[in-house]
Design a protein around this motif. Sequence first.
Motif, PDB file in Angstrom:
ATOM      1  N   PRO A 175       0.801  -1.227   0.000  1.00 33.00           N
ATOM      2  CA  PRO A 175       0.000   0.000   0.000  1.00 33.00           C
ATOM      3  C   PRO A 175       0.834   1.278   0.000  1.00 33.00           C
ATOM      4  N   ASN A 176       2.046   1.223   0.559  1.00 35.27           N
ATOM      5  CA  ASN A 176       2.898   2.422   0.606  1.00 35.27           C
ATOM      6  C   ASN A 176       3.747   2.597  -0.656  1.00 35.27           C
ATOM      7  N   GLY A 177       3.533   1.709  -1.650  1.00 36.07           N
ATOM      8  CA  GLY A 177       4.236   1.844  -2.917  1.00 36.07           C
ATOM      9  C   GLY A 177       5.536   1.084  -3.032  1.00 36.07           C
ATOM     10  N   THR A 178       5.968   0.416  -1.969  1.00 40.00           N
ATOM     11  CA  THR A 178       7.212  -0.364  -2.035  1.00 40.00           C
ATOM     12  C   THR A 178       6.945  -1.738  -2.644  1.00 40.00           C
ATOM     13  N   ILE A 179       7.989  -2.280  -3.264  1.00 43.18           N
ATOM     14  CA  ILE A 179       7.876  -3.586  -3.911  1.00 43.18           C
ATOM     15  C   ILE A 179       7.849  -4.697  -2.864  1.00 43.18           C
ATOM     16  N   LYS A 180       7.005  -5.689  -3.109  1.00 42.83           N
ATOM     17  CA  LYS A 180       6.908  -6.858  -2.234  1.00 42.83           C
ATOM     18  C   LYS A 180       6.942  -8.104  -3.113  1.00 42.83           C
ATOM     19  N   THR A 181       7.774  -9.078  -2.750  1.00 40.80           N
ATOM     20  CA  THR A 181       7.861 -10.316  -3.524  1.00 40.80           C
ATOM     21  C   THR A 181       7.098 -11.441  -2.838  1.00 40.80           C
ATOM     22  N   PHE A 182       6.665 -12.399  -3.644  1.00 37.09           N
ATOM     23  CA  PHE A 182       6.167 -13.654  -3.112  1.00 37.09           C
ATOM     24  C   PHE A 182       7.380 -14.461  -2.656  1.00 37.09           C
ATOM     25  N   SER A 183       7.146 -15.594  -2.032  1.00 33.67           N
ATOM     26  CA  SER A 183       8.253 -16.465  -1.657  1.00 33.67           C
ATOM     27  C   SER A 183       8.857 -17.070  -2.913  1.00 33.67           C
ATOM     28  N   ARG A 184       9.987 -17.790  -2.753  1.00 32.92           N
ATOM     29  CA  ARG A 184      10.641 -18.401  -3.910  1.00 32.92           C
ATOM     30  C   ARG A 184       9.642 -19.264  -4.685  1.00 32.92           C
ATOM     31  N   GLY A 185       9.767 -19.246  -6.003  1.00 28.06           N
ATOM     32  CA  GLY A 185       8.785 -19.932  -6.843  1.00 28.06           C
ATOM     33  C   GLY A 185       7.584 -19.058  -7.104  1.00 28.06           C
ATOM     34  N   GLY A 186       7.682 -17.784  -6.733  1.00 29.16           N
ATOM     35  CA  GLY A 186       6.534 -16.887  -6.798  1.00 29.16           C
ATOM     36  C   GLY A 186       6.046 -16.574  -8.195  1.00 29.16           C
ATOM     37  N   SER A 187       6.869 -16.793  -9.219  1.00 31.64           N
ATOM     38  CA  SER A 187       6.391 -16.564 -10.589  1.00 31.64           C
ATOM     39  C   SER A 187       5.271 -17.536 -10.935  1.00 31.64           C
ATOM     40  N   ASP A 188       5.310 -18.739 -10.343  1.00 32.11           N
ATOM     41  CA  ASP A 188       4.206 -19.683 -10.516  1.00 32.11           C
ATOM     42  C   ASP A 188       2.908 -19.087  -9.968  1.00 32.11           C
ATOM     43  N   ILE A 189       3.022 -18.394  -8.849  1.00 36.46           N
ATOM     44  CA  ILE A 189       1.845 -17.772  -8.249  1.00 36.46           C
ATOM     45  C   ILE A 189       1.311 -16.682  -9.170  1.00 36.46           C
ATOM     46  N   THR A 190       2.201 -15.844  -9.670  1.00 37.92           N
ATOM     47  CA  THR A 190       1.770 -14.779 -10.572  1.00 37.92           C
ATOM     48  C   THR A 190       1.072 -15.351 -11.802  1.00 37.92           C
ATOM     49  N   GLY A 191       1.617 -16.408 -12.366  1.00 42.00           N
ATOM     50  CA  GLY A 191       0.995 -17.029 -13.525  1.00 42.00           C
ATOM     51  C   GLY A 191      -0.419 -17.485 -13.234  1.00 42.00           C
ATOM     52  N   SER A 192      -0.602 -18.072 -12.068  1.00 46.81           N
ATOM     53  CA  SER A 192      -1.918 -18.539 -11.656  1.00 46.81           C
ATOM     54  C   SER A 192      -2.875 -17.370 -11.440  1.00 46.81           C
ATOM     55  N   ILE A 193      -2.356 -16.288 -10.857  1.00 44.83           N
ATOM     56  CA  ILE A 193      -3.166 -15.089 -10.614  1.00 44.83           C
ATOM     57  C   ILE A 193      -3.629 -14.477 -11.938  1.00 44.83           C
ATOM     58  N   VAL A 194      -2.705 -14.399 -12.902  1.00 41.22           N
ATOM     59  CA  VAL A 194      -3.043 -13.840 -14.216  1.00 41.22           C
ATOM     60  C   VAL A 194      -4.062 -14.724 -14.934  1.00 41.22           C
ATOM     61  N   ALA A 195      -3.899 -16.033 -14.835  1.00 38.05           N
ATOM     62  CA  ALA A 195      -4.844 -16.955 -15.470  1.00 38.05           C
ATOM     63  C   ALA A 195      -6.254 -16.751 -14.937  1.00 38.05           C
ATOM     64  N   ARG A 196      -6.364 -16.588 -13.621  1.00 40.05           N
ATOM     65  CA  ARG A 196      -7.672 -16.363 -13.021  1.00 40.05           C
ATOM     66  C   ARG A 196      -8.261 -15.030 -13.487  1.00 40.05           C
ATOM     67  N   ALA A 197      -7.448 -13.973 -13.438  1.00 43.15           N
ATOM     68  CA  ALA A 197      -7.940 -12.645 -13.801  1.00 43.15           C
ATOM     69  C   ALA A 197      -8.331 -12.564 -15.270  1.00 43.15           C
ATOM     70  N   ALA A 198      -7.641 -13.319 -16.117  1.00 41.87           N
ATOM     71  CA  ALA A 198      -7.923 -13.301 -17.551  1.00 41.87           C
ATOM     72  C   ALA A 198      -9.095 -14.196 -17.932  1.00 41.87           C
TER      73      ALA A 198
END
Length: 438
Positions: A175-198
């Motif tokens: 919320p304050n504009g700083t970058i936050k990462t998922f845990s290792r392997g987090g690109s898999d999470i992003t892919g899943s998030i994008v699939a749902r949103a799309a």
Amino acid sequence: MGLKVVKFGGSSLADAAQFRKVAAIVKADPDRHFVVASAPGKRYSNDVKVTDMLYHCFEMVQNRQDITEYYEQICERYNAIIRDLGLNFDITGELEYIRNAIMHHSGRDFAASRGEYLNSLILAKFLGFDFIDAESVVFFRENGSYDDEKTNEELSRELKKHKYAVIPGFYGVMPNGTIKTFSRGGSDITGSIVARAAGAELYENWTDVSGCLMADPRIVKNPKPIKTITYRELRELSYMGASVLHEDAIFPVRYAGIPINIRNTNEPEAPGTMIVSETDEYDSEMIITGIAGKPGFSVLSVEKDMMNSEIGFGRKILDVLEDNDMPFEHLPSGVDTMSVVVGTAYLADRRERILASIQKRVRPDSIVIEDGLALLAVVGRGMVKAKGTAVRVFSAISKADVNIRMIDQGSSELNIIVGVEENDLHRALIAIYDEFAK
């Protein structure tokens, strides 16, 4: 088919040659609209992942070391990809900005996330796709937890503006504009998030293996691939140490009922593994879907005559574990015995306190903790339809001269959990695989 979201791991985007493979895969199917990219992985066995290099830069700054020379190696990784692809694309300004930000203590997550950010910029340019920065569409709450509702709403809205786009994996924004990462392997999470949103019909996760395997290839030689696996089966195997997808990556697509296809960038013709919500399909000759196991467990055994007639006996024992912030794995019990399987690591500084508390609460005839246990899961949706599966499992273990210390089978008959000595884990796993897969 319909719209597909595709995610490529670090090994798939490690250098220009891999970029060309990725581009060929994406362009081969016009339904592949949205691409989620990882940072460059290892190019060879003793290479260093770019994310690890960025973490190292951050640590060097924390230790007041000059990162100029080391950071140049990162710059060259990206410039080599651009140069080898023949792209007219200058990211000098981006690289300089990132270096200065790291030097001025921008944060560990910011440093780590730049690997995906830069790789996605290059991939978008190479593909001729739009670039959507994850920083503008993936959100975390004040406490650092992922904000699924806000992300799905904002990301869905943004994706509708683009026919084809590349989105960096692994990170979002606080919320304050700083970058936050998922845990290792987090690109898999992003892919899943994008699939749902799309609203994707399919989420393809491209990596360096041709799908899920029936067993760990470090233990079993050339294990057979799994053609189809359900989310529940994958959860059981992942829990026992099988690693293909980041565990959190399953939830967004499972929630939306989107199947996942695990594919190999280096063998794009291979069908890989389909991960689905439900299926009646199973190999009647194979019966089981997979086997996985891991060491590091202990058994807390409590004995007391007439325990079964003592109201609240089990609850009191579990209360002791809860009071000590300790989860449990399984509860194999008998009429006058109750066993609790726990992670040995949790006992490190709690062992004597837990024993004393249970002694005080239930006054058992005997209480003991035995270490050195490994749990092995035999998982398969076909087990419920096949008679004698358990007998075959136990016979295979017995023939391997392995003693079974614990047996636990759920009512769904999806899996059989077997406890063996840690030293016997590999032998037991190989024996079960040979029984069902050879």
